[in-house]
Design a protein around this motif. Sequence first.
Motif, mmCIF file in Angstrom:
data_model
loop_
_atom_site.group_PDB
_atom_site.id
_atom_site.type_symbol
_atom_site.label_atom_id
_atom_site.label_comp_id
_atom_site.label_asym_id
_atom_site.label_seq_id
_atom_site.Cartn_x
_atom_site.Cartn_y
_atom_site.Cartn_z
ATOM 1 N N ARG A 20 30.719 49.966 46.095
ATOM 2 C CA ARG A 20 30.316 50.927 47.125
ATOM 3 C C ARG A 20 29.487 50.227 48.191
ATOM 4 O O ARG A 20 28.654 49.371 47.891
ATOM 5 N N GLY A 21 29.723 50.608 49.461
ATOM 6 C CA GLY A 21 28.884 50.111 50.532
ATOM 7 C C GLY A 21 29.502 48.996 51.342
ATOM 8 O O GLY A 21 30.608 48.507 51.081
ATOM 9 N N ILE A 22 28.743 48.561 52.353
ATOM 10 C CA ILE A 22 29.219 47.582 53.322
ATOM 11 C C ILE A 22 29.527 46.236 52.702
ATOM 12 O O ILE A 22 30.482 45.560 53.077
ATOM 13 N N GLY A 23 28.736 45.819 51.710
ATOM 14 C CA GLY A 23 28.954 44.514 51.089
ATOM 15 C C GLY A 23 30.265 44.445 50.337
ATOM 16 O O GLY A 23 31.018 43.470 50.448
ATOM 17 N N ALA A 24 30.541 45.485 49.560
ATOM 18 C CA ALA A 24 31.802 45.519 48.811
ATOM 19 C C ALA A 24 32.986 45.521 49.772
ATOM 20 O O ALA A 24 34.012 44.869 49.517
ATOM 21 N N ALA A 25 32.853 46.253 50.885
ATOM 22 C CA ALA A 25 33.944 46.327 51.862
ATOM 23 C C ALA A 25 34.215 44.974 52.495
ATOM 24 O O ALA A 25 35.365 44.543 52.605
ATOM 25 N N ARG A 26 33.168 44.270 52.924
ATOM 26 C CA ARG A 26 33.401 42.994 53.600
ATOM 27 C C ARG A 26 33.905 41.925 52.635
ATOM 28 O O ARG A 26 34.705 41.074 53.028
ATOM 29 N N ARG A 27 33.470 41.988 51.377
ATOM 30 C CA ARG A 27 34.004 41.026 50.402
ATOM 31 C C ARG A 27 35.495 41.269 50.167
ATOM 32 O O ARG A 27 36.271 40.313 50.028
ATOM 33 N N TRP A 28 35.893 42.541 50.171
ATOM 34 C CA TRP A 28 37.316 42.842 50.007
ATOM 35 C C TRP A 28 38.104 42.358 51.224
ATOM 36 O O TRP A 28 39.186 41.769 51.073
ATOM 37 N N ILE A 29 37.597 42.603 52.433
ATOM 38 C CA ILE A 29 38.308 42.160 53.638
ATOM 39 C C ILE A 29 38.478 40.645 53.632
ATOM 40 O O ILE A 29 39.568 40.127 53.906
ATOM 41 N N LYS A 30 37.420 39.938 53.299
ATOM 42 C CA LYS A 30 37.493 38.471 53.259
ATOM 43 C C LYS A 30 38.500 38.004 52.213
ATOM 44 O O LYS A 30 39.317 37.103 52.469
ATOM 45 N N ALA A 31 38.473 38.628 51.050
ATOM 46 C CA ALA A 31 39.431 38.264 49.996
ATOM 47 C C ALA A 31 40.853 38.581 50.421
ATOM 48 O O ALA A 31 41.800 37.834 50.106
ATOM 49 N N GLU A 32 41.030 39.684 51.153
ATOM 50 C CA GLU A 32 42.370 40.060 51.613
ATOM 51 C C GLU A 32 42.885 39.054 52.639
ATOM 52 O O GLU A 32 44.068 38.694 52.631
ATOM 53 N N PHE A 33 42.012 38.597 53.550
ATOM 54 C CA PHE A 33 42.411 37.545 54.484
ATOM 55 C C PHE A 33 42.893 36.311 53.723
ATOM 56 O O PHE A 33 43.929 35.719 54.053
ATOM 57 N N TRP A 34 42.136 35.899 52.718
ATOM 58 C CA TRP A 34 42.527 34.715 51.935
ATOM 59 C C TRP A 34 43.835 34.963 51.177
ATOM 60 O O TRP A 34 44.669 34.053 51.036
ATOM 61 N N LYS A 35 44.009 36.176 50.696
ATOM 62 C CA LYS A 35 45.237 36.525 49.966
ATOM 63 C C LYS A 35 46.463 36.406 50.866
ATOM 64 O O LYS A 35 47.534 35.952 50.439
ATOM 65 N N ILE A 36 46.306 36.796 52.119
ATOM 66 C CA ILE A 36 47.411 36.744 53.077
ATOM 67 C C ILE A 36 47.671 35.319 53.545
ATOM 68 O O ILE A 36 48.818 34.912 53.758
ATOM 69 N N ALA A 37 46.610 34.536 53.726
ATOM 70 C CA ALA A 37 46.732 33.183 54.269
ATOM 71 C C ALA A 37 47.538 32.279 53.346
ATOM 72 O O ALA A 37 47.614 32.493 52.139
ATOM 73 N N THR A 38 48.146 31.247 53.938
ATOM 74 C CA THR A 38 48.875 30.236 53.182
ATOM 75 C C THR A 38 48.337 28.860 53.566
ATOM 76 O O THR A 38 47.840 28.678 54.682
ATOM 77 N N PRO A 39 48.400 27.876 52.664
ATOM 78 C CA PRO A 39 47.921 26.524 53.018
ATOM 79 C C PRO A 39 48.606 25.967 54.253
ATOM 80 O O PRO A 39 47.988 25.288 55.072
ATOM 81 N N LYS A 40 49.874 26.282 54.419
ATOM 82 C CA LYS A 40 50.642 25.769 55.545
ATOM 83 C C LYS A 40 50.126 26.314 56.876
ATOM 84 O O LYS A 40 50.239 25.656 57.916
ATOM 85 N N SER A 41 49.543 27.504 56.868
ATOM 86 C CA SER A 41 49.110 28.143 58.104
ATOM 87 C C SER A 41 47.829 27.533 58.669
ATOM 88 O O SER A 41 47.456 27.811 59.797
ATOM 89 N N ARG A 42 47.130 26.727 57.900
ATOM 90 C CA ARG A 42 45.872 26.089 58.322
ATOM 91 C C ARG A 42 44.829 27.132 58.728
ATOM 92 O O ARG A 42 43.990 26.902 59.585
ATOM 93 N N THR A 43 44.875 28.290 58.088
ATOM 94 C CA THR A 43 43.971 29.382 58.419
ATOM 95 C C THR A 43 42.540 29.070 57.993
ATOM 96 O O THR A 43 42.307 28.502 56.928
ATOM 97 N N THR A 44 41.599 29.477 58.816
ATOM 98 C CA THR A 44 40.190 29.486 58.451
ATOM 99 C C THR A 44 39.771 30.932 58.239
ATOM 100 O O THR A 44 40.004 31.782 59.100
#
Length: 438
Positions: free
Chosen positions: A47-71
């Motif tokens: 619950r709260g802002i911290g849980a939300a931002r950790r999920w968003i960050k994890a979702e970005f990493w989940k979508i990213a691929t090594p080939k994409s050179r994403t930060t």
Amino acid sequence: MSPLSAILLTLVCGQTDPVQERLKADVQKLASFGTRHTLSDADHETRGIGAARRWIKAEFWKIATPKSRTTVSTFEFLPPRSPRVPQPEQIVNVYALLPGTDPVETERIYVVSGHYDSRALDVLKPDTDAPGANDDASGVAVVLELFRHYVKHPAPATLMFLAFAGEEQGLIGSRYVAKIAHDNDWNLAGMITNDIVGNSIGRDGKPHRGEIRVFSEGIPRALIINKDEEAKTRGLRILASVGGEWDSPSRQLARFVRSAVNRDGARTRVRLVFRPDRFLRGGDHLPFNEFGFPAIRFTEPFENFDRQHQDVRVEDGREYGDLPANVDYVYLARVAEANRKTLTALAFGPPRPRDVVIDTKKLENDTTLRWTAPPGKRVIGYDIVWRETTDAFWQNSRHVGAVTEITLQLSKDDFHFGVRSVDAEGRRSPVVFPKPVR
């Protein structure tokens, strides 16, 4: 496939549009944190802002691929006390940066954003439930969906996908990033924020999915708030003398969006609104305007104020609260599509010409324009565009080839002019409005 065929297929086979399903899942997940108030609990697991931002960050990493050179990272800071931040609280903006594929054009950056914080009726009550499904989980869901697309289809220019916090506390998260961009001389060629983009229900109670509003500034905010009074006065005087109130870089970006989206067969068309934002309202594009960047806002055609900044409740038989069930995911998918058309046209298209000027040193009926070629070799020529001073949109265009100066037998007194780049595939950049020089 026609809309009717798609509906019948869904009813018969149980198939649904995958984009709509992903958007719906993202909105529901963000709403599940109960509240995402910027000052809510940052350490709670669910619950709260911290849980939300950790999920968003994890979702970005989940979508990213090594080939994409994403930060994937964050912009974090401690804001000063203010009426809406009575006690210091860490503000965390989450982003994914997808580098451009072109060695020269990777320096050109486009930002697409939404804000992940939410609020209830009392902006100073961080523990009250504030699911914020439409305001603005809808915008963050669009950002995530766009990232999914461009990880698979990277562009020559760099794309930044941003989820801001602190929007409801006075745009403090976006102002921090805009200042970073300014202080570090980012080549930020365009910024789009998606804020409240999930409702299509109009006054008649029916869905109106054919339109999305795009707001853009006319007189640049950076000029209006300039603390150098001499420079401010000079800039406003020049703007008034040439009648350039409708031709800021943000307004050119908005016109470009309209041309990129409103093509034959477009299911949802852009409606330009020539003001920075709605009356008495603001969004995360405005701080970028203040620092001189072209920035615009996407928002729905009809806002339902029973579902914005409201405590979740039923009162006299009337439902209040910003819940996932009230988001139109068919419409939200179309908003994502409009964003994708825009970003593709911008980031795959050529860079704008630089230092565009209109020569005013002589009294003459002709018009002379000069400019500088942008870096790289993709630009093969330029268009001159012009319109009547009373018209809102560019009416005429002439391709002039690979030159950097042209004299037209048209009077600069009677028309507004602009210059845009053209590449070998026929793609165009946004128009640059010329500055007068003697």
